[in-house]
Structures are given as structure tokens and as C-alpha cells.
Design a protein around this motif. Structure first.
Motif, PDB file in Angstrom:
ATOM      1  N   UNK A   1      38.941  43.811  44.272  1.00 25.24           N
ATOM      2  CA  UNK A   1      39.043  42.108  44.476  1.00 25.24           C
ATOM      3  C   UNK A   1      39.924  42.368  46.248  1.00 25.24           C
ATOM      4  N   UNK A   2      38.789  42.126  47.414  1.00 28.48           N
ATOM      5  CA  UNK A   2      39.697  42.158  48.083  1.00 28.48           C
ATOM      6  C   UNK A   2      40.882  41.086  49.235  1.00 28.48           C
ATOM      7  N   UNK A   3      41.589  41.651  49.324  1.00 29.98           N
ATOM      8  CA  UNK A   3      42.943  41.290  50.092  1.00 29.98           C
ATOM      9  C   UNK A   3      43.025  40.728  51.358  1.00 29.98           C
ATOM     10  N   UNK A   4      41.808  40.994  51.471  1.00 30.92           N
ATOM     11  CA  UNK A   4      41.712  40.697  53.643  1.00 30.92           C
ATOM     12  C   UNK A   4      40.646  39.521  53.609  1.00 30.92           C
TER      13      UNK A   4
ATOM     14  N   UNK B   1      32.009  35.773  35.934  1.00 29.58           N
ATOM     15  CA  UNK B   1      32.384  34.732  35.469  1.00 29.58           C
ATOM     16  C   UNK B   1      33.274  35.352  35.957  1.00 29.58           C
ATOM     17  N   UNK B   2      33.821  36.247  36.037  1.00 31.22           N
ATOM     18  CA  UNK B   2      35.400  37.565  36.947  1.00 31.22           C
ATOM     19  C   UNK B   2      35.041  36.542  38.407  1.00 31.22           C
ATOM     20  N   UNK B   3      33.956  36.708  39.089  1.00 29.65           N
ATOM     21  CA  UNK B   3      33.148  36.695  40.419  1.00 29.65           C
ATOM     22  C   UNK B   3      33.582  34.927  40.985  1.00 29.65           C
ATOM     23  N   UNK B   4      32.716  34.181  39.494  1.00 29.50           N
ATOM     24  CA  UNK B   4      33.260  32.650  39.919  1.00 29.50           C
ATOM     25  C   UNK B   4      34.281  32.266  40.304  1.00 29.50           C
ATOM     26  N   UNK B   5      35.974  32.791  39.013  1.00 30.43           N
ATOM     27  CA  UNK B   5      36.984  33.082  38.811  1.00 30.43           C
ATOM     28  C   UNK B   5      37.926  33.376  40.484  1.00 30.43           C
ATOM     29  N   UNK B   6      37.214  34.390  40.686  1.00 27.52           N
ATOM     30  CA  UNK B   6      38.085  34.859  41.555  1.00 27.52           C
ATOM     31  C   UNK B   6      37.735  34.382  43.157  1.00 27.52           C
ATOM     32  N   UNK B   7      36.815  33.424  43.157  1.00 25.37           N
ATOM     33  CA  UNK B   7      35.908  32.201  44.247  1.00 25.37           C
ATOM     34  C   UNK B   7      36.953  31.195  44.232  1.00 25.37           C
TER      35      UNK B   7
ATOM     36  N   UNK C   1      44.544  37.456  39.098  1.00 26.37           N
ATOM     37  CA  UNK C   1      44.050  38.114  38.724  1.00 26.37           C
ATOM     38  C   UNK C   1      44.522  39.103  37.088  1.00 26.37           C
ATOM     39  N   UNK C   2      45.721  38.316  36.943  1.00 31.17           N
ATOM     40  CA  UNK C   2      46.634  38.954  35.924  1.00 31.17           C
ATOM     41  C   UNK C   2      45.303  38.277  34.367  1.00 31.17           C
ATOM     42  N   UNK C   3      45.431  37.543  34.628  1.00 26.47           N
ATOM     43  CA  UNK C   3      44.385  36.145  33.815  1.00 26.47           C
ATOM     44  C   UNK C   3      42.484  36.731  33.364  1.00 26.47           C
ATOM     45  N   UNK C   4      42.201  37.248  34.456  1.00 25.41           N
ATOM     46  CA  UNK C   4      41.729  37.349  34.132  1.00 25.41           C
ATOM     47  C   UNK C   4      41.333  40.104  33.734  1.00 25.41           C
ATOM     48  N   UNK C   5      42.175  40.451  34.526  1.00 23.27           N
ATOM     49  CA  UNK C   5      42.304  41.871  33.364  1.00 23.27           C
ATOM     50  C   UNK C   5      42.946  41.019  31.726  1.00 23.27           C
ATOM     51  N   UNK C   6      43.048  39.839  31.499  1.00 24.31           N
ATOM     52  CA  UNK C   6      43.597  40.098  30.000  1.00 24.31           C
ATOM     53  C   UNK C   6      42.189  39.786  29.426  1.00 24.31           C
ATOM     54  N   UNK C   7      41.252  38.290  30.493  1.00 26.24           N
ATOM     55  CA  UNK C   7      40.415  38.581  29.225  1.00 26.24           C
ATOM     56  C   UNK C   7      39.429  38.846  29.723  1.00 26.24           C
ATOM     57  N   UNK C   8      39.489  40.421  30.710  1.00 30.51           N
ATOM     58  CA  UNK C   8      37.901  40.331  31.095  1.00 30.51           C
ATOM     59  C   UNK C   8      38.045  42.166  31.362  1.00 30.51           C
TER      60      UNK C   8
ATOM     61  N   UNK D   1      40.011  31.729  46.463  1.00 34.36           N
ATOM     62  CA  UNK D   1      40.039  32.260  47.219  1.00 34.36           C
ATOM     63  C   UNK D   1      40.212  34.053  47.242  1.00 34.36           C
ATOM     64  N   UNK D   2      39.454  34.502  46.190  1.00 36.24           N
ATOM     65  CA  UNK D   2      39.445  35.744  46.191  1.00 36.24           C
ATOM     66  C   UNK D   2      38.582  36.761  46.287  1.00 36.24           C
ATOM     67  N   UNK D   3      37.207  36.473  46.516  1.00 36.28           N
ATOM     68  CA  UNK D   3      35.771  36.840  46.477  1.00 36.28           C
ATOM     69  C   UNK D   3      35.020  37.476  47.388  1.00 36.28           C
TER      70      UNK D   3
END
Ligand code: SF4
Lengths: 102, 556
Positions: free
Chosen positions: B337-340, B389-395, B357-364, B398-400
């Protein structure tokens, strides 16, 4: 007044918040550079620095920073000191965040 | 993931209680700043340009969702709603108030975290490969050893007053993602002729004022000997290391002053003594730690969603191309996950992003997160079927940003926007480079590129090992940026060469653009990366691009 001495202000960080502060002529600490006492004499500068360092429950790390006279009061000379008057450049945090300081 | 024992828990709680009292005594005036300073530094509290800064250790870069949520809670409750992830796999809070720090440390202790030994002349947070435990190329998960080192080094009485700070990095992969060659001790897992796993031990690497690539003192160290061997290195350093001059106090200087052969001999001699003194307690402890790092139970499920999205969604495809890495389980992927995001501060995450990020780690993600030294976040264990699903949540958060390993994936230290040691800013330079190459739409064409920026010679931004390094200096009261070329942070580590005179703040991004355009015209084919082209051609054509005036003058 010694001819070679470049004017200074006394600056430090506030003990509790860490915010940048400046020593004023009436012995207060201001958050604004323009309110600092502009010190043009070397011996006086040393005395003011000692005064500041003695206030160890109020400030941390007092030192003399170069400054110059400006229309609204002393202005910083070095870019580091200029940043200290504002805050970081990536967010409007620090002094630039508080509308009363803009 | 490792859980604190009662001993760990009691130690961290006791430290919070002690420090709470120390803060109270500082505020009521019974402690002077001179007395208090070493105490606050022992607990990770710095005083920076505009405020205090609390540096929290993320041991070997590993977090679970509960810890990540707590980092978000701390950011919201006592800071300004964000945190900055560093090249040491720490998180820094830039705006704590002195009186709030005890509460912050207590909140960290609630999730088995602390800020101990993130400063001072001690053994610092042990850093590790951020793909540890998931990488396809890994021999073994290095984190149990890293945890053993953490326990051993925390409050170790012999090593609390070292000549200087001491940094250890560890990787379980032959492909070095932990910059082991630029650490006081680098531990690289390798196999010997019999196929047994052990460590190559590298000593005396480091960046900063005197950048040096480490020296291999042991080509193969059996795993069981690791702790006594590391202790032997520390013990020899503690004795020989210079305390008279802080610029000569790191073990890299000790190595050069003593000579590699003699230092190695002394280490081996000390190791022979220590090895017999270790009665196997370390191995029993390690066995217990290993159990806490057992692999997750991987699921068996269809992976079609990933392949379908790759075909149908260009955004997803671009992201998958740059941000996913091969996992040891073919049905899984490592998500970077880019923080850039272009124009953002490298390494910063808002509390909201941390919670996502915490939710994604927990769920997926089997509840696992890692922080990379490149200031990004990793979800190391994601099933391919869950990736869309992870990509959509990151997007949505603002994390995609699909830029891992590209020119906008820049390491930048806090520089003069925060750091009291800085000689120039780094963050805005990184922001402008990212925005400029986004505007030019050249990022993908340029391909793999590591730009690393430090705001002073201390090199927290690893500029020496950037393909392009940028070092911010103060030249006669003006910010000036020195460019280095050809650095490499991997197993083929190299220190970059200075290109020539520095550039002013306004000129550094245009200079970089000339450099990159020169590379694009010089490369043999798109597969020839900047680093490969530099190695083939040497610095001359790149210098010519950086300093066109010189070229014109020479031609005249
Ligand atoms: S490299 Fe220098 S400016 Fe940057 S964080 Fe480290 S000490 Fe501060």
C-alpha cells in the motif's frame, strides 16, 4: 554597541507544547517573532540568554538567533528560523494553523 | 504474532509509570532539562523544530489490526490525526504535548507497544524484511530471531551506554529488502553447502557522514549461534568503540580503525567464550517465540476475481502490476500500500487511513500488517480472490496509488519541516518530484527508480543508497541539494557517487528532469533500468545532463 555584532533574538521551545517562543523586552515569551526583543548589543544578548535559560520551567533550549529589524518588528534571517516562525511546509500546522497568528 | 509475556508486560508498564513521574517532576521543576533529556530520549521523546516528537517502535515492522487502530486512536487523541512512518519502521507523532506523553505511552502499552530504545546510544528497533513470513523467495521467516533480538536487547544492562546508537537489520531472503549492508549488524539468511539455513553476518555498514557498505565477518553462522555471536560483536564494539568523538563512534569506524581481520578475530574470540556460557536458554526461548509466528492457515478459494478484474479494470491492472508481489502461496499475494500519493508527504497516514488498513488486515489479511523501510504499508497475506475488494477499499481511502518502486515512490526524511538537526527540507522536494513526473506522465516509462532524500548528512532518508540520492544542505544560509548517482540498497549494495555541485531548491527538480530525460535517451531498451544504465555508462553522460553549462563550456 559593538559594530560587528549582528542583531539577535532569544528563542526557545515552550516546555509543555514544544512550540517556538521568543523572549520579549518585558520578559514575557511570545509565540510571534515580531514581538521579540531585538538585541543589538553582544553583552546584553548574553545577559538576556542567561535570563531565558534561568526560566527552566517555562522553556527548553534557549539560544540566540540572528534577526533583523522589519516594519512590524524583528524578522528572521536564516531560513531555519523563518520556518520556525511558521511551522512545516507540508501542512498548515504549527503557528500558521492558528488564525490569530496569520 | 508474538504476545508479550507477563515479564514483557510488567517491564513496559513499569517504564510508563517511571516516565510519568519523570515528566511530572520535569513540569514541577524538580528536574532540569539536562537531567530530563536523557530520560525522555530513553523513552523515544524528542524535541524537534516546532514541537515534541514521539518515536514509537514497530518491532521488525510488524503490526496487527488492533495495534494499527490504537496508533490511529493516539493520532486522534493526542496528535493531529496522522502519523509518519519512518525508514526505521517506526511511527513518529509530530505534535504531542509533554504532559500527554505518559498517556500516549500507556495507550501503546495497552497494545503491547512502546517507544523504548528508539533513541540514545543503545540497540535500536531491529528492522526486518517487510515481506517477512510471506515472501516467495524467503528461506525462513526472520521475525522470530528479530523478536529474540528485541527481547535480548531491550534494557540489556551491558548495552545501554554504547559508544553510539546501534542498528540491526535482518532478512530471511537472498534478495535483500532490509538494507542489511548499511547497518551496524546485517543478518542475511543463507544456506550452506548442506542446505542448512544460517546467517551471513555483515558488520560495520552505515550511512550518515561516512557511508560504508558492511563487511562480512562470518559467511555462515548456524542459527543456534546467532545470539552469542551478536552479543560478541556488541561486546567487542562496546570495548573498542570510540567515546571521544561521536563522528568516529559507530562500529563502521571501529572496523576501519581496528582492521577487519583483527576485529573479526576479536569477535570470534569473544564468541568462543560466550557460546559456552549460553546454556541453551536462548534456544528454548526462541522455540517459544517461533510458535507465535506460525504461518496463518491459508484458505482454498477461487482466485478468479483477481484475474477478471485485471482484464476488466485498467486501474486495478495498473495497481496489480506495480503494487503486488509474489507470495509463497500461489493463491495469495503480498499487497504493498503506497503512502506516496502524488503530492502527499511520503510515509504519512491519517488516522482514517490507518483504520482502513486495520480493517483490511482483519477482514482479508490474516490480521497482519507491516511497515516497510520505504515508508509504505504492507498487507502481506491476502488471498487473490479478495484483492479486488481490497483494492476498492484502498481506493476509497486514497491508498490505491499504483506507484510502488517508481519515481514517485520516494523515501524522504522529515527534513527541516520537522527535524531539529536538518540542514534543508526534504518533504517538499519529494512532493514536487512526484507531481512533476505525474504531470509529464513519464513515471511508468521510466520504470524502476529509487529516489531517496535526506535533509541532512545523517542520512535517515538513505540518500546514499538511492539510485538517485538527494541530500539537502545549508550552503551559506540557502538550501542546497547535492545529487548522488548509482546507489543501491539491495544485496548488490553500493554507495552513490556525488554528481557535482549542488542545486538550489528551485533548480533541483528541473535538474532531475534533465537527468531522467538523459537516461531515457541513453538506455538500450526499456528493460535497462536507470541503475543498470548507470552501471554500464558510468557517471559522465548523466553529469553532462545535470550540468549542461559545463558541457557547453567544454565544447567552446
Ligand atoms: S536525515 Fe537529518 S534531517 Fe533527515 S530526519 Fe535524519 S537527522 Fe533529520
Amino acid at each position: 554597541m559593538s559594530p560587528r555584532f549582528t542583531p539577535k533574538v532569544v528563542t526557545a521551545n515552550a516546555l509543555l507544547e514544544g512550540d517556538v517562543v521568543y523572549l520579549t523586552a518585558d520578559d514575557c515569551w511570545s509565540r510571534q517573532h515580531a514581538e521579540a526583543e531585538l538585541i543589538e548589543d553582544e553583552a546584553h544578548a548574553q545577559i538576556r540568554l542567561l535570563d531565558a535559560q534561568a526560566q527552566r520551567q517555562v522553556v527548553v533550549g534557549a539560544y540566540l538567533a540572528e534577526a533583523k529589524a522589519g516594519p512590524r518588528g524583528p524578522e528572521p534571517v536564516h531560513f531555519r528560523e523563518a520556518f520556525r516562525t511558521r511551522g512545516p511546509s507540508n501542512y498548515r500546522h504549527g503557528k500558521q494553523e492558528d488564525p490569530s497568528h496569520v | 504474532m508474538y504476545k508479550y509475556t507477563d515479564f514483557d508486560e510488567a517491564f513496559v508498564r513499569e517504564r510508563v509509570a517511571q516516565f510519568s513521574q519523570q515528566v511530572a517532576r520535569r513540569i514541577d521543576g524538580s528536574l532540569t532539562e539536562d537531567e530530563f533529556r536523557p530520560l525522555r530520549l530513553m523513552n523515544g521523546l524528542y524535541l524537534q523544530l516546532h514541537a515534541y516528537m514521539l518515536r514509537v517502535a514497530i518491532p521488525y515492522g510488524s503490526l496487527n489490526s488492533r495495534q494499527m487502530r490504537q496508533l490511529a486512536y493516539i493520532a486522534d487523541t493526542w496528535d493531529k490525526g496522522y502519523g509518519h512512518f519512518t525508514t526505521r519502521q517506526n511511527i513518529q507523532y509530530n505534535w504531542p504535548k509533554l504532559s500527554d506523553v505518559p498517556a500516549m505511552l500507556a495507550a501503546l502499552a495497552d497494545v503491547q507497544m512502546h517507544a523504548i530504545q528508539t533513541s540514545g546510544n543503545t540497540i535500536r528497533n531491529v528492522t526486518a524484511d517487510h515481506f517477512a513470513g510471506a515472501a516467495a523467495d524467503e528461506i525462513d521467516d526472520p521475525r522470530p530471531i528479530a523478536e529474540l533480538l528485541r527481547q535480548w536487547s531491550t534494557d540489556h544492562p551491558e548495552f545501554q551506554f554504547l559508544p553510539r546508537k546501534f542498528k540491526i537489520a535482518i532478512t530471511g531472503s537472498p534478495n535483500d529488502r532490509a538494507v542489511t549492508k548499511a547497518h551496524d549488524i546485517g543478518l542475511r539468511m543463507v544456506r550452506n553447502a548442506d542446505g542448512a539455513a544460517g546467517f551471513e553476518v555483515i558488520v560495520g555498514g552505515g550511512l550518515g557522514r561516512t557511508p560504508l557498505i558492511g563487511h562480512v565477518v562470518r559467511a555462515f553462522l548456524p542459527q543456534a549461534d546467532l545470539l552469542p555471536y551478536v552479543e560478541a560483536v556488541l561486546s567487542v564494539y562496546n570495548l573498542l568503540g570510540r567515546r571521544d568523538n561521536k563522528y568516529k563512534a559507530r562500529i563502521k569506524i571501529t572496523l576501519h580503525e581496528t582492521g577487519a581481520a583483527e576485529l573479526t578475530r576479536m569477535i570470534e574470540e569473544r564468541f568462543a567464550e560466550l557460546r559456552v556460557a549460553y546454556d541453551g536458554a536462548d534456544q528454548r526461548l526462541l522455540a517459544g517465540i517461533r510458535a507465535a509466528f506460525s504461518r496463518p492457515v491459508y484458505k482454498t478459494a477461487p482466485t478468479d476475481a483477481h484475474y477478471t478484474a485485471q482484464v476488466n479494470d485498467p486501474d486495478y491492472r495498473a495497481w496489480a502490476d506495480t503494487n503486488l508481489v509474489a507470495h509463497r502461496n500461489a493463491d495469495y499475494a503480498i499487497v504493498q500500500v503506497s503512502l506516496k500519493a502524488h503530492g502527499q508527504t511520503p510515509g504519512d497516514a491519517t488516522s482514517g487511513q490507518m483504520r482502513v488498513l486495520a480493517d483490511l488486515a482483519e477482514t482479508f489479511g490474516h490480521d497482519e500488517l507491516r511497515i516497510s523501510h520505504e515508508q509504505n504499508v504492507i498487507l502481506p497475506q491476502v488471498h487473490k480472490g479478495d484483492l479486488p475488494a481490497v483494492h476498492a477499499a484502498l481506493k476509497a481511502a486514497g491508498l490505491a496509488t499504483a506507484n510502488i518502486g517508481l519515481i514517485s515512490d520516494i523515501i524522504a526524511c522529515p527534513g527541516m519541516d520537522y527535524c531539529s538537526l536538518a540542514t534543508a527540507r526534504s518533504i517538499p522536494v519529494a512532493q514536487e518530484i512526484a507531481l512533476r513526473f505525474q504531470e509529464l506522465d513519464l513515471e511508468h516509462e521510466i520504470g524502476p527508480m529509487k529516489i531517496k532524500i535526506s535533509g541532512c548528512i545523517n542520512a535517515c532518508g538513505h540518500h546514499h543508497v538511492g539510485h538517485i540520492g538527494i541530500l539537502g544542505l545549508d550552503r551559506a544560509g540557502v538550501e542546497n541539494y547535492q545529487i548522488t548517482l548509482g546507489g543501491d540498497a539491495t544485496e548488490t549494495a553500493a554507495i552513490g557517487e556525488k554528481a557535482g555541485p549542488g542545486f538550489s531548491y528551485d533548480d533541483v527538480v528541473p535538474a532531475l528532469e534533465r537527468l531522467i530525460r538523459a537516461y531515457l535517451s541513453l538506455r538500450l531498451e526499456p528493460a535497462e533500468t536507470f541503475l543498470l544504465a548507470f552501471r554500464r555508462l558510468g557517471p559522465a553522460p548523466f553529469r553532462a545532463a545535470l550540468y549542461p553549462e559545463e558541457r557547453d563550456r567544454d565544447a567552446a
